[in-house]
Each structure stands twice: as structure tokens, then as C-alpha cells.
Design a protein around this motif. Structure first.
Motif, PDB file in Angstrom:
ATOM      1  N   VAL A  88       0.833  -1.195   0.000  1.00  0.00           N
ATOM      2  CA  VAL A  88       0.000   0.000   0.000  1.00  0.00           C
ATOM      3  C   VAL A  88       0.872   1.251   0.000  1.00  0.00           C
ATOM      4  O   VAL A  88       1.751   1.400   0.860  1.00  0.00           O
ATOM      5  N   ASN A  89       0.631   2.141  -0.965  1.00  0.00           N
ATOM      6  CA  ASN A  89       1.282   3.443  -0.931  1.00  0.00           C
ATOM      7  C   ASN A  89       0.244   4.538  -0.705  1.00  0.00           C
ATOM      8  O   ASN A  89      -0.955   4.260  -0.599  1.00  0.00           O
ATOM      9  N   TYR A  90       0.717   5.773  -0.626  1.00  0.00           N
ATOM     10  CA  TYR A  90      -0.177   6.871  -0.261  1.00  0.00           C
ATOM     11  C   TYR A  90      -1.295   7.073  -1.283  1.00  0.00           C
ATOM     12  O   TYR A  90      -2.408   7.476  -0.927  1.00  0.00           O
ATOM     13  N   ASP A  91      -0.999   6.781  -2.546  1.00  0.00           N
ATOM     14  CA  ASP A  91      -1.986   7.015  -3.599  1.00  0.00           C
ATOM     15  C   ASP A  91      -3.247   6.162  -3.438  1.00  0.00           C
ATOM     16  O   ASP A  91      -4.301   6.525  -3.977  1.00  0.00           O
ATOM     17  N   ILE A 180       8.365   5.054  -3.763  1.00  0.00           N
ATOM     18  CA  ILE A 180       7.342   4.060  -3.441  1.00  0.00           C
ATOM     19  C   ILE A 180       6.285   4.626  -2.494  1.00  0.00           C
ATOM     20  O   ILE A 180       5.128   4.203  -2.509  1.00  0.00           O
ATOM     21  N   ASP A 181       6.692   5.600  -1.661  1.00  0.00           N
ATOM     22  CA  ASP A 181       5.732   6.393  -0.874  1.00  0.00           C
ATOM     23  C   ASP A 181       4.778   5.515  -0.051  1.00  0.00           C
ATOM     24  O   ASP A 181       3.561   5.674  -0.092  1.00  0.00           O
ATOM     25  N   GLN A 182       5.351   4.600   0.721  1.00  0.00           N
ATOM     26  CA  GLN A 182       4.535   3.661   1.485  1.00  0.00           C
ATOM     27  C   GLN A 182       3.846   4.319   2.682  1.00  0.00           C
ATOM     28  O   GLN A 182       4.307   5.331   3.205  1.00  0.00           O
ATOM     29  N   VAL A 183       2.764   3.696   3.097  1.00  0.00           N
ATOM     30  CA  VAL A 183       2.097   4.100   4.328  1.00  0.00           C
ATOM     31  C   VAL A 183       2.112   2.923   5.298  1.00  0.00           C
ATOM     32  O   VAL A 183       2.236   1.770   4.894  1.00  0.00           O
ATOM     33  N   ALA A 184       1.991   3.234   6.571  1.00  0.00           N
ATOM     34  CA  ALA A 184       2.006   2.199   7.596  1.00  0.00           C
ATOM     35  C   ALA A 184       0.935   2.512   8.625  1.00  0.00           C
ATOM     36  O   ALA A 184       0.508   3.655   8.794  1.00  0.00           O
ATOM     37  N   ARG A 185       0.511   1.493   9.322  1.00  0.00           N
ATOM     38  CA  ARG A 185      -0.586   1.610  10.277  1.00  0.00           C
ATOM     39  C   ARG A 185      -0.067   1.991  11.648  1.00  0.00           C
ATOM     40  O   ARG A 185       0.962   1.472  12.106  1.00  0.00           O
ATOM     41  N   MET A 186      -0.791   2.883  12.311  1.00  0.00           N
ATOM     42  CA  MET A 186      -0.502   3.256  13.687  1.00  0.00           C
ATOM     43  C   MET A 186      -1.714   2.859  14.530  1.00  0.00           C
ATOM     44  O   MET A 186      -2.529   2.050  14.106  1.00  0.00           O
ATOM     45  N   GLY A 187      -1.858   3.442  15.717  1.00  0.00           N
ATOM     46  CA  GLY A 187      -3.003   3.143  16.558  1.00  0.00           C
ATOM     47  C   GLY A 187      -4.224   3.962  16.166  1.00  0.00           C
ATOM     48  O   GLY A 187      -4.105   5.012  15.531  1.00  0.00           O
ATOM     49  N   GLY A 188      -5.402   3.491  16.534  1.00  0.00           N
ATOM     50  CA  GLY A 188      -6.635   4.216  16.248  1.00  0.00           C
ATOM     51  C   GLY A 188      -6.832   4.438  14.767  1.00  0.00           C
ATOM     52  O   GLY A 188      -6.721   3.513  13.961  1.00  0.00           O
ATOM     53  N   ASN A 189      -7.115   5.681  14.386  1.00  0.00           N
ATOM     54  CA  ASN A 189      -7.306   6.031  12.978  1.00  0.00           C
ATOM     55  C   ASN A 189      -6.033   6.522  12.307  1.00  0.00           C
ATOM     56  O   ASN A 189      -6.081   6.995  11.170  1.00  0.00           O
ATOM     57  N   TRP A 190      -4.912   6.404  12.986  1.00  0.00           N
ATOM     58  CA  TRP A 190      -3.687   7.027  12.506  1.00  0.00           C
ATOM     59  C   TRP A 190      -2.876   6.122  11.587  1.00  0.00           C
ATOM     60  O   TRP A 190      -2.759   4.925  11.790  1.00  0.00           O
ATOM     61  N   SER A 192       0.984   6.387   9.083  1.00  0.00           N
ATOM     62  CA  SER A 192       2.245   7.094   8.900  1.00  0.00           C
ATOM     63  C   SER A 192       2.616   7.033   7.427  1.00  0.00           C
ATOM     64  O   SER A 192       2.528   5.967   6.803  1.00  0.00           O
ATOM     65  N   ARG A 193       2.997   8.183   6.869  1.00  0.00           N
ATOM     66  CA  ARG A 193       3.474   8.231   5.477  1.00  0.00           C
ATOM     67  C   ARG A 193       4.985   8.201   5.516  1.00  0.00           C
ATOM     68  O   ARG A 193       5.635   9.168   5.917  1.00  0.00           O
ATOM     69  N   ALA A 194       5.559   7.092   5.088  1.00  0.00           N
ATOM     70  CA  ALA A 194       6.971   6.827   5.342  1.00  0.00           C
ATOM     71  C   ALA A 194       7.893   7.893   4.780  1.00  0.00           C
ATOM     72  O   ALA A 194       8.791   8.373   5.479  1.00  0.00           O
ATOM     73  N   ASN A 195       7.711   8.305   3.529  1.00  0.00           N
ATOM     74  CA  ASN A 195       8.713   9.193   2.946  1.00  0.00           C
ATOM     75  C   ASN A 195       8.630  10.628   3.450  1.00  0.00           C
ATOM     76  O   ASN A 195       9.493  11.441   3.145  1.00  0.00           O
ATOM     77  N   MET A 196       7.598  10.944   4.244  1.00  0.00           N
ATOM     78  CA  MET A 196       7.524  12.278   4.836  1.00  0.00           C
ATOM     79  C   MET A 196       8.336  12.361   6.128  1.00  0.00           C
ATOM     80  O   MET A 196       8.589  13.445   6.637  1.00  0.00           O
ATOM     81  N   GLY A 197       8.709  11.220   6.642  1.00  0.00           N
ATOM     82  CA  GLY A 197       9.452  11.233   7.896  1.00  0.00           C
ATOM     83  C   GLY A 197      10.672  10.328   7.862  1.00  0.00           C
ATOM     84  O   GLY A 197      11.139   9.865   8.890  1.00  0.00           O
TER      85      GLY A 197
END
Length: 290
Positions: A88-91, A180-190, A192-197
Motif C-alpha cells: 500500500v502506498n499513499y496514492d 514508493i511512498d509507502q504508508v504504515a498503520r498506527m493506533g486508532g485512525n492514525w 504514517s506516510r513513510a517518505n515524509m518522515g
């Protein structure tokens, strides 16, 4: 510090605390088909890679806490022994989230989420066309962690084919972590967008770094340096000799003028500026020339 005995709290609360504490978690966007050939698509954040030879991915659909039922993905993986894991990426994060809706059995989440079904080559389950990387997998084993609500089920998948969108590759054919701009799951509704951090942490030397324990005491006990700073300073083969460090400083008037006639704390603050820029050599020469 709050101490929690898992056996003494409600499963829902424990589940929330664990997911809030353990993250960011990569997402397995798992595509399966049922015994009638109906596609299913659902995301799971209990997921990672566990072997390259053989190539093994594991994800875990948990039994629902509220009613102890299991998900269609688990049923399908057991029945067909096949799954496609899409990255899964941000798009596609919003469409991925939509697919997690608990639609009735037989509803095609590809259609509901508006994602493209792409035929696989070695398995019957479809790939997500918009996903930057797709893994066609054989299910080698399913290991239940328990029979009560909240119990996971480890689905051990062997990668048969890997598909990579060339748009996320760099000039050397490697996956570019920014593209690749991946996203990752955090707690609740949150999420993380990997390449922004993203930030780099160089791996320890192929030789052996001196370690934090070998740093001079005034550096180890400094109120200026963080644990990360000490880790950087300890990841060198050796501390510069004082004569070498003085020669370095003498060749850099800006540094020489800065550290002349200042106390140890000011020297540490100045060296830290270079550590923050990952210029470890300059930082060490400043500290060794004091």
C-alpha cells in the motif's frame, strides 16, 4: 510507569494499547478468492517479511474481538492455499481503507474500492493494479494462535512471483524509498506516510565500532549529547589522535575561531551541530582537539 497484566484487562483495551504502542506497521493488502471464484480484498497490519531464501511473508488475520468470528481472507487462504499480498502506498490509502469495510460474503471489495483487478500468473487471486509491488504467494501453513476473540492466525506465504512497478525504481534498479511512498498503520485512525518522515541511519561498520562504552567519560556523561549522538560517536573505528585533530582544526579557521577559549559545554554544543548533520568526522576532530 503503568504496568498492565494482559490477563487482567479487557481484550479490546489490550488490543488498542498494543496497536498504539507497536507501530508503524506495514500493511499487507491481501487479495484472495473463495471456493466459488469470488474475489476478496482486505488490509492487515500484522504483517512482515521473515525470510528471503525461501522468500516468506507472514500476515495474521485476527479473530474479531467483539464476536469471535473470522474474516473471509482467512477462510479463503485455508480453502485455496493462495493469496496475493499487495503493498500500500499513499496514492491508494483511502481506497485501501474503504476495502476494510465488513461487506457481506460474496461482495467484491475491488469493485467497492474502485481498484483494478489484474490477473495473476501463478495463482488465481487477483493483483491490485494500482499497488506499486505485488507478491503472488502460495500459502504454506496457517497457524492459529488461539480460539478466542482477538487471537491471530499466522498465514505463512511463500512468494512465487514478485511484480514491481518500474516507476518506483531508481537508476540502479532498486526500489526508491521516496518514490514508493509507502504508508504504515498506527493506533486508532492514525497512519504514517513513510517518505515524509524518513531518515537514514548508517549500518554499523563492517569492522567493529568502538562502542559507547569506549567514549571518554566527559562525552558519555555530557548533558548535551543524546543517546543517538553517542551512538554516532561510538560507530567509528577509532578516536582521532589529538595531534591529528589539532591539525584538522588549524586548517579550518571557522572551527578554530569557534572553539578557542570556550568551555567544554560550548565545545560539546558546537560538535553536536555537526553530529546533527551526520558529519561525524568533524565532530570527532572538534572533541579530540579540545
Amino acid at each position: 510507569m503503568m504496568t498492565i497484566d494482559p490477563s487482567q484487562v479487557a481484550i479490546g483495551k489490550l488490543h488498542g494499547l498494543m496497536l498504539g504502542a507497536i507501530g508503524p506497521r506495514p500493511i499487507a493488502f491481501a487479495s484472495t478468492i473463495d471456493s466459488n471464484g469470488v474475489p476478496n480484498l482486505s488490509p492487515f497490519s500484522f504483517f512482515n517479511v521473515f525470510s528471503a531464501n525461501p522468500p516468506i511473508l507472514i500476515f495474521s488475520p485476527a479473530r474479531r474481538v467483539r464476536n469471535n468470528t473470522i474474516k473471509h481472507t482467512l477462510e479463503n487462504a485455508k480453502a485455496t492455499k493462495e493469496v496475493v499480498i499487495n503493498i500500500v502506498n499513499y496514492d491508494i490509502v483511502q481506497q485501501m481503507s474503504l476495502s476494510s469495510t465488513e461487506y457481506a460474503e460474496g461482495v467484491n471489495e475491488f469493485v467497492k474500492s474502485g481498484l483494478t483487478m489484474v490477473p495473476s500468473e501463478k495463482v488465481k487471486a487477483y493483483r491490485v493494479g494500482e499497488s506499486p509491488v505485488q507478491f503472488e504467494c502460495r500459502v504454506n501453513e496457517v497457524i492459529p494462535m488461539g480460539n478466542e476473540g482477538g487471537a491471530g492466525n499466522l498465514i505463512i506465504c511463500e512468494v512465487l512471483l514478485m511484480h514491481v512497478n518500474e516507476n518506483v525504481l531508481d537508476k540502479d534498479g532498486k526500489i526508491d524509498q521516496h518514490k514508493i511512498d509507502q504508508v504504515a498503520r498506527m493506533g486508532g485512525n492514525w497512519y504514517s506516510r513513510a517518505n515524509m518522515g524518513m531518515f537514514e541511519v548508517p549500518k554499523p561498520l563492517s569492522t567493529i565500532g568502538i562502542g559507547v562504552d569506549a567514549l571518554p567519560e566527559e562525552i558519555r556523561q555530557s548533558t548535551i549529547f543524546t543517546g543517538n549522538d553517542l551512538g554516532k560517536l561510538g560507530n567509528v573505528e577509532g578516536i582521532p589522535q589529538k595531534t591529528e585533530a589539532i591539525a584538522f582544526v588549524d586548517n579550518h579557521d571557522d572551527i578554530k575561531n569557534k572553539i578557542q577559549q570556550v568551555n567544554l559545554i560550548e565545545i560539546h554544543k558546537f560538535a553536536k551541530q555537526y553530529l546533527d548533520q551526520d558529519d561525524i568526522d568533524t565532530a570527532w576532530n572538534i572533541l579530540a582537539a579540545k
